[in-house]
Design a protein around this motif. Structure first.
Motif, PDB file in Angstrom:
ATOM      1  N   GLU A 133       0.838  -1.199   0.000  1.00 22.43           N
ATOM      2  CA  GLU A 133       0.000   0.000   0.000  1.00 22.43           C
ATOM      3  C   GLU A 133       0.874   1.251   0.000  1.00 22.43           C
ATOM      4  OE1 GLU A 133      -2.868   2.746  -0.170  1.00 22.43           O
ATOM      5  OE2 GLU A 133      -3.014   0.607  -0.627  1.00 22.43           O
ATOM      6  N   SER A 134       1.982   1.203   0.723  1.00 20.96           N
ATOM      7  CA  SER A 134       2.918   2.320   0.717  1.00 20.96           C
ATOM      8  C   SER A 134       3.478   2.524  -0.687  1.00 20.96           C
ATOM      9  CB  SER A 134       4.059   2.051   1.707  1.00 20.96           C
ATOM     10  OG  SER A 134       5.042   3.058   1.632  1.00 20.96           O
ATOM     11  N   GLY A 135       3.784   1.421  -1.364  1.00 25.35           N
ATOM     12  CA  GLY A 135       4.269   1.509  -2.734  1.00 25.35           C
ATOM     13  C   GLY A 135       3.232   2.099  -3.659  1.00 25.35           C
ATOM     14  N   ALA A 136       1.974   1.700  -3.469  1.00 22.48           N
ATOM     15  CA  ALA A 136       0.892   2.233  -4.300  1.00 22.48           C
ATOM     16  C   ALA A 136       0.774   3.748  -4.122  1.00 22.48           C
ATOM     17  CB  ALA A 136      -0.425   1.557  -3.938  1.00 22.48           C
ATOM     18  N   ALA A 137       0.990   4.225  -2.901  1.00 26.07           N
ATOM     19  CA  ALA A 137       0.922   5.670  -2.646  1.00 26.07           C
ATOM     20  C   ALA A 137       2.034   6.405  -3.392  1.00 26.07           C
ATOM     21  CB  ALA A 137       1.030   5.933  -1.148  1.00 26.07           C
ATOM     22  N   THR A 140       1.126   6.450  -7.037  1.00 20.54           N
ATOM     23  CA  THR A 140       0.048   7.426  -7.244  1.00 20.54           C
ATOM     24  C   THR A 140       0.608   8.834  -7.380  1.00 20.54           C
ATOM     25  OG1 THR A 140      -1.563   6.102  -6.015  1.00 20.54           O
ATOM     26  CG2 THR A 140      -2.014   8.456  -6.206  1.00 20.54           C
ATOM     27  N   ALA A 141       1.535   9.189  -6.493  1.00 20.88           N
ATOM     28  CA  ALA A 141       2.130  10.530  -6.530  1.00 20.88           C
ATOM     29  C   ALA A 141       2.883  10.753  -7.833  1.00 20.88           C
ATOM     30  CB  ALA A 141       3.059  10.715  -5.336  1.00 20.88           C
ATOM     31  N   ALA A 142       3.588   9.730  -8.309  1.00 23.63           N
ATOM     32  CA  ALA A 142       4.344   9.849  -9.554  1.00 23.63           C
ATOM     33  C   ALA A 142       3.418  10.025 -10.745  1.00 23.63           C
ATOM     34  CB  ALA A 142       5.225   8.617  -9.752  1.00 23.63           C
ATOM     35  N   ILE A 143       2.327   9.275 -10.759  1.00 19.62           N
ATOM     36  CA  ILE A 143       1.360   9.387 -11.862  1.00 19.62           C
ATOM     37  C   ILE A 143       0.694  10.757 -11.841  1.00 19.62           C
ATOM     38  CG2 ILE A 143      -0.830   8.507 -12.764  1.00 19.62           C
ATOM     39  CD1 ILE A 143       0.020   5.733 -11.815  1.00 19.62           C
ATOM     40  N   ALA A 144       0.303  11.201 -10.656  1.00 16.18           N
ATOM     41  CA  ALA A 144      -0.341  12.513 -10.539  1.00 16.18           C
ATOM     42  C   ALA A 144       0.586  13.625 -11.003  1.00 16.18           C
ATOM     43  CB  ALA A 144      -0.761  12.738  -9.090  1.00 16.18           C
ATOM     44  N   VAL A 155      -8.413   9.643  -9.859  1.00  9.61           N
ATOM     45  CA  VAL A 155      -8.032   8.748 -10.946  1.00  9.61           C
ATOM     46  C   VAL A 155      -6.585   8.255 -10.840  1.00  9.61           C
ATOM     47  CG1 VAL A 155      -7.732   8.551 -13.455  1.00  9.61           C
ATOM     48  CG2 VAL A 155      -9.786   9.608 -12.515  1.00  9.61           C
ATOM     49  N   PRO A 156      -5.598   9.106 -10.528  1.00 11.94           N
ATOM     50  CA  PRO A 156      -4.225   8.586 -10.417  1.00 11.94           C
ATOM     51  C   PRO A 156      -4.102   7.440  -9.416  1.00 11.94           C
ATOM     52  CG  PRO A 156      -4.176  10.969 -10.555  1.00 11.94           C
ATOM     53  CD  PRO A 156      -5.617  10.586 -10.391  1.00 11.94           C
ATOM     54  N   GLY A 157      -4.804   7.538  -8.301  1.00  9.22           N
ATOM     55  CA  GLY A 157      -4.764   6.487  -7.298  1.00  9.22           C
ATOM     56  C   GLY A 157      -5.402   5.200  -7.789  1.00  9.22           C
ATOM     57  N   ILE A 158      -6.495   5.342  -8.519  1.00 11.28           N
ATOM     58  CA  ILE A 158      -7.175   4.157  -9.050  1.00 11.28           C
ATOM     59  C   ILE A 158      -6.294   3.466 -10.090  1.00 11.28           C
ATOM     60  CG2 ILE A 158      -9.160   3.377 -10.403  1.00 11.28           C
ATOM     61  CD1 ILE A 158     -10.741   5.682  -9.057  1.00 11.28           C
ATOM     62  N   VAL A 159      -5.714   4.272 -10.992  1.00 14.22           N
ATOM     63  CA  VAL A 159      -4.823   3.716 -12.014  1.00 14.22           C
ATOM     64  C   VAL A 159      -3.595   3.075 -11.371  1.00 14.22           C
ATOM     65  CG1 VAL A 159      -3.306   4.298 -13.949  1.00 14.22           C
ATOM     66  CG2 VAL A 159      -5.596   5.310 -13.806  1.00 14.22           C
ATOM     67  N   ALA A 160      -3.024   3.758 -10.389  1.00 16.21           N
ATOM     68  CA  ALA A 160      -1.825   3.244  -9.720  1.00 16.21           C
ATOM     69  C   ALA A 160      -2.086   1.891  -9.081  1.00 16.21           C
ATOM     70  CB  ALA A 160      -1.357   4.244  -8.658  1.00 16.21           C
ATOM     71  N   THR A 162      -4.512  -0.233  -9.685  1.00 11.33           N
ATOM     72  CA  THR A 162      -4.861  -1.249 -10.682  1.00 11.33           C
ATOM     73  C   THR A 162      -3.594  -1.850 -11.289  1.00 11.33           C
ATOM     74  OG1 THR A 162      -6.950  -0.153 -11.235  1.00 11.33           O
ATOM     75  CG2 THR A 162      -6.053  -1.681 -12.862  1.00 11.33           C
ATOM     76  N   LEU A 163      -2.671  -1.002 -11.712  1.00 10.87           N
ATOM     77  CA  LEU A 163      -1.443  -1.481 -12.345  1.00 10.87           C
ATOM     78  C   LEU A 163      -0.487  -2.108 -11.328  1.00 10.87           C
ATOM     79  CD1 LEU A 163      -0.845   1.490 -14.808  1.00 10.87           C
ATOM     80  CD2 LEU A 163      -1.578  -0.837 -15.392  1.00 10.87           C
ATOM     81  N   TRP A 164      -0.387  -1.500 -10.161  1.00 12.03           N
ATOM     82  CA  TRP A 164       0.504  -2.005  -9.121  1.00 12.03           C
ATOM     83  C   TRP A 164       0.078  -3.406  -8.679  1.00 12.03           C
ATOM     84  CZ3 TRP A 164       5.087  -1.490  -7.227  1.00 12.03           C
ATOM     85  CH2 TRP A 164       5.405  -1.760  -5.894  1.00 12.03           C
ATOM     86  N   TRP A 165      -1.206  -3.608  -8.476  1.00 10.78           N
ATOM     87  CA  TRP A 165      -1.671  -4.914  -8.028  1.00 10.78           C
ATOM     88  C   TRP A 165      -1.662  -5.933  -9.162  1.00 10.78           C
ATOM     89  CZ3 TRP A 165      -1.835  -6.557  -3.234  1.00 10.78           C
ATOM     90  CH2 TRP A 165      -1.850  -5.593  -2.209  1.00 10.78           C
ATOM     91  N   THR A 166      -1.798  -5.474 -10.381  1.00 14.11           N
ATOM     92  CA  THR A 166      -1.635  -6.404 -11.509  1.00 14.11           C
ATOM     93  C   THR A 166      -0.225  -6.974 -11.494  1.00 14.11           C
ATOM     94  OG1 THR A 166      -3.253  -5.248 -12.898  1.00 14.11           O
ATOM     95  CG2 THR A 166      -1.621  -6.611 -14.034  1.00 14.11           C
ATOM     96  N   HIS A 167       0.753  -6.097 -11.371  1.00 15.35           N
ATOM     97  CA  HIS A 167       2.146  -6.547 -11.320  1.00 15.35           C
ATOM     98  C   HIS A 167       2.404  -7.415 -10.103  1.00 15.35           C
ATOM     99  CE1 HIS A 167       6.488  -6.585 -11.468  1.00 15.35           C
ATOM    100  NE2 HIS A 167       6.513  -6.111 -10.237  1.00 15.35           N
ATOM    101  N   ARG A 168       1.923  -6.987  -8.933  1.00 17.60           N
ATOM    102  CA  ARG A 168       2.174  -7.740  -7.713  1.00 17.60           C
ATOM    103  C   ARG A 168       1.539  -9.121  -7.781  1.00 17.60           C
ATOM    104  NH1 ARG A 168       6.428  -5.628  -5.630  1.00 17.60           N
ATOM    105  NH2 ARG A 168       6.131  -7.297  -4.123  1.00 17.60           N
ATOM    106  N   SER A 169       0.354  -9.222  -8.395  1.00 14.41           N
ATOM    107  CA  SER A 169      -0.321 -10.514  -8.505  1.00 14.41           C
ATOM    108  C   SER A 169       0.507 -11.494  -9.336  1.00 14.41           C
ATOM    109  CB  SER A 169      -1.707 -10.343  -9.129  1.00 14.41           C
ATOM    110  OG  SER A 169      -2.548  -9.576  -8.291  1.00 14.41           O
ATOM    111  N   ILE A 170       1.035 -11.012 -10.447  1.00 11.87           N
ATOM    112  CA  ILE A 170       1.871 -11.863 -11.297  1.00 11.87           C
ATOM    113  C   ILE A 170       3.160 -12.218 -10.564  1.00 11.87           C
ATOM    114  CG2 ILE A 170       3.165 -11.962 -13.473  1.00 11.87           C
ATOM    115  CD1 ILE A 170       0.979 -10.049 -14.600  1.00 11.87           C
TER     116      ILE A 170
END
Length: 213
Positions: A133-137, A140-144, A155-160, A162-170
């Motif tokens: 979750e810290s990584g997602a934050a 998010t800041a980088a995307i924003a 939206v930046p948080g939602i996108v972050a 979504t992509l972060w957990w996609t990578h983490r899941s794999i």
């Protein structure tokens, strides 16, 4: 010796000391389990004071996840410095591909050692979730920052995430496969297929995903 050279030497010595402490901690955690090893024992085995350990690692859990911050810093840099025409999704797709190529295919031993330590510690499993979750934050800041989003834009948080957990899941599936000693070639094929399908779906949008005919 110039001031810049002196600072460079100090930084190298600090990094070397930090890496030595972390390596000692990982060895002890692997041998006896994270929960049974104390920071004092890590300090003694590394031939440093307990205070020195805490100077480098504020908590015992930080010893197990040493180096994680470097990967996150690189991801944030890749997002903020991505070339013109490259999307945030492109950055994550490249990251997932890099993990498969550089860690799964060769079967990185350090990664496997840390995975085994985490697998046997509920404390570290919970800390891992907090770290994600810290990584997602941070993502998010980088995307924003790079999209010029307003401060209250969700939206930046939602996108972050979504992509972060996609990578983490794999990434998690990769670890489970490696720990289970799954055939490496089959594991790589499965991970690449999952990654391609996931990122392709996200790239084309989720509007029709799960829509029943």
């Amino acid at each position: 010796m110039s001031s810049a050279q002196t600072e460079g030497l100090r930084a190298r010595k600090k990094r070397a000391a930090r890496e030595a402490i972390a390596a000692t901690a990982r060895r002890l955690f692997a041998e006896r389990g994270f929960d049974t090893v104390t920071v004092a024992e890590v300090a003694a085995a590394a031939d440093v004071s307990e205070k020195t350990v805490f100077n480098h690692f504020p908590t015992k859990e930080d010893l197990a996840f040493a180096g994680r911050e470097n990967g996150l810093e690189q991801l944030v840099a890749d997002i903020t410095q991505r070339p013109a025409g490259a999307s945030v999704l492109d950055v994550f797709r490249a990251l997932t591909t890099s993990v498969i190529d550089n860690f799964v295919i060769p079967g990185n031993e350090d990664l496997l050692a840390v995975a085994k330590i985490i697998r046997n510690s509920r404390t570290l499993q919970e800390r891992l979730t907090v770290g994600w979750e810290s990584g997602a934050a941070a993502v998010t800041a980088a995307i924003a920052q790079t999209t010029g989003a307003a401060e209250d834009d969700l939206v930046p948080g939602i996108v972050a995430r979504t992509l972060w957990w996609t990578h983490r899941s794999i990434f998690l599936h990769a670890l489970h496969g490696l720990l289970a000693e799954e055939d490496r070639d089959q594991l790589v094929v499965r991970l690449r297929d999952a990654a391609d399908r996931a990122y392709d779906q996200l790239a084309s949008g989720l509007g029709n995903y799960g829509r029943r005919s």
